[in-house]
Each structure stands twice: as structure tokens, then as C-alpha cells.
Design an enzyme around this catalytic site. Sequence first.
Site, PDB file in Angstrom:
ATOM      1  N   ASP A  83      -3.410  -1.418   4.004  1.00 13.60           N
ATOM      2  CA  ASP A  83      -4.135  -2.663   4.294  1.00 13.60           C
ATOM      3  C   ASP A  83      -5.578  -2.316   4.665  1.00 13.60           C
ATOM      4  OD1 ASP A  83      -4.225  -5.378   4.565  1.00 13.60           O
ATOM      5  OD2 ASP A  83      -3.080  -5.465   6.435  1.00 13.60           O
ATOM      6  N   GLU A 182       0.004 -16.484   3.765  1.00 14.18           N
ATOM      7  CA  GLU A 182       0.381 -16.466   5.192  1.00 14.18           C
ATOM      8  C   GLU A 182       0.149 -17.830   5.836  1.00 14.18           C
ATOM      9  OE1 GLU A 182      -1.051 -13.131   7.513  1.00 14.18           O
ATOM     10  OE2 GLU A 182      -0.408 -14.061   9.387  1.00 14.18           O
TER      11      GLU A 182
HETATM   12  O1  KIV Z   1      -1.152  -6.755   8.581  1.00 16.36           O
HETATM   13  C1  KIV Z   1      -0.076  -7.198   8.170  1.00 16.36           C
HETATM   14  O2  KIV Z   1       1.015  -6.785   8.579  1.00 16.36           O
HETATM   15  C2  KIV Z   1      -0.125  -8.249   7.165  1.00 16.36           C
HETATM   16  C3  KIV Z   1       1.134  -9.029   6.924  1.00 16.36           C
HETATM   17  C4  KIV Z   1       1.195 -10.131   7.906  1.00 16.36           C
HETATM   18  C5  KIV Z   1       1.218  -9.510   5.544  1.00 16.36           C
HETATM   19  O3  KIV Z   1      -1.148  -8.499   6.615  1.00 16.36           O
END
Ligand code: KIV
Length: 275
Positions: A83, A182
Site C-alpha cells: 500500500d 471503502e
Molecule cells: O490500509 C488498508 O488496510 C486498506 C484496506 C482498508 C483496504 O487500505
Amino acid sequence: MRTTINQIKDMKQKGEKIVMLTAYDYSTAKVVDEAGVPLILVGDSLGMVVLGYESTIPVTMEEMLHHTRAVVRGTKQAMVIGDMPFMTYHVSVDDALRNAARFIQEGGAQAIKLEGGVTVAEKVRRIVECGIPVMGHIGLTPQSIHQLGGYKIQGKTSDAAANMLKDARALAEAGAFAIVLETVPTPLATLITQKINIPTIGIGAGIGCDGQVQIINDILGSFTDFVPKHAKQYARLADIIRNAVTEYYNEVKAGSFPTDKQSFSMDESVLAELK
Ligand code: KIV
């Protein structure tokens, strides 16, 4: 062989639900991988559920890479998605490319995720052109929490709903292989899912999405600050941990731990020489 983006896209075509979970460390990732979960997200939720920050905003590239490497080491079959943290893809396309590449080269991830729709579409296109699979994320985007004014449901007005559909289309056209939705009303998430040809993965977006993602600490009940409405607790790990720690504490205090079973012996004659 790890899960590929083509397998994930095929699942949408076949109507097969897609399961995704977060993980942040080696041991947990190993269990999630062995359970057959095909998509593991090293989410920047790491900041809140592992590092104790108030939001995801303080999370850095170095923290994300550290945890991504641990998750990659614990997994064999899952696609690991890193991410992109706040401000690592916002300033320029160059920044976005360099940081996305770090997840793949230094973190060992197979894909990256970033937040935003139309405004990040060009960056998504360029990252994908470099051969890095991208997952989009729209609806409630926690990195913009101050702009959104809190963790609120998104897309409730006709303008907001139309913009969200535009965002989803822009991401699909830019080459994203899937999109996280989300905190979106179920009917809107269902409509977006029907209108785009790549999978939607919902979190608080209802049953009409192609798949679901949850934060592992929420479903295991190990994060106790709050329980989001979208989460179902399949276990109460915090209680299990608390009971185990209390039992250990009491046994150490009472002198009943360790027993011979957890201890090591030695040759008496060696000991006798010392005496
Ligand atoms: O950071 C995270 O865990 C996310 C999820 C909520 C999809 O972006």
C-alpha cells in the site's frame, strides 16, 4: 506459483468471490497464505493497528517496506500488495513510479495499491506501463481523512455517486486490475461493480462487490481501540491473549513455571567439578 492479476480478473468473469485480507508480519501472513487467501494487502492500516498511530497519515515508505518484506517471506501462493503511503505518489509521476518500484524491487511485492480516482489515473497508467500491477482504492480514502471531514460513508449524494463511478471508470481505463471500494452504500457499490470490467473489492461496501477485504486485526478481534461497523469479529484474540498472559504471570509469580518440561539438565559430574 503466486496468484496473478489474470486469475483475479477471471474470477470476476466467472462470478467467483475474491477474498482479500491484510497482514503485516511473517507469522500471520504464513497462516493467511496457508488458508488459501489469494490477495494479501500490506495496508497502511499498519500505522493504526500495528504501530499505534492515530491515522494512516504518518506511515512512511521505510515502515511499509519493512513489513512488506516480512509478509513476502511468509507467503508462497498469495499475491502480496504493498500500500503506497501518504504523499509517496502525490507530488509527481516520477515519485509515484520510483516508490511503486521500491515495493516490487526492495519489498518483493507483486502489486501496489494507491488511493484516488480521476486525480491519480495518469499515475496509475504510468505505473502499469512499467509492468507494475495497480489496485485502486476509492470511496472512503483514509489518507484524505482531513479533507473528507472524518470516517464517513461516501457517495450518498447524486454528485458524489456520479463522481465515484467516474473515478472507478478512470482507474479501470488506466489499467488498474481491481479497485477497493471503502464505506460506500451497497446499491452504489453494486452498480459500480456492474458497470466496470475489473473486480471491485469491498470493505463496508456490501455484498454486491466482486470480493471482500478486511483488516486482519478486526476479524481476529486483536485491535481493541474500536470495532468498525464493517467488521465482523470471527475470534476474540485480545481476550485469548489477555487470559494466556495472566496465566503466565500468575505461574511465574507462584513459582510453578517453568517445570522440568521447559528446562534443561546437564551431567551431574560437570556440576560436581564446579562445586
Ligand atoms: O490500509 C488498508 O488496510 C486498506 C484496506 C482498508 C483496504 O487500505
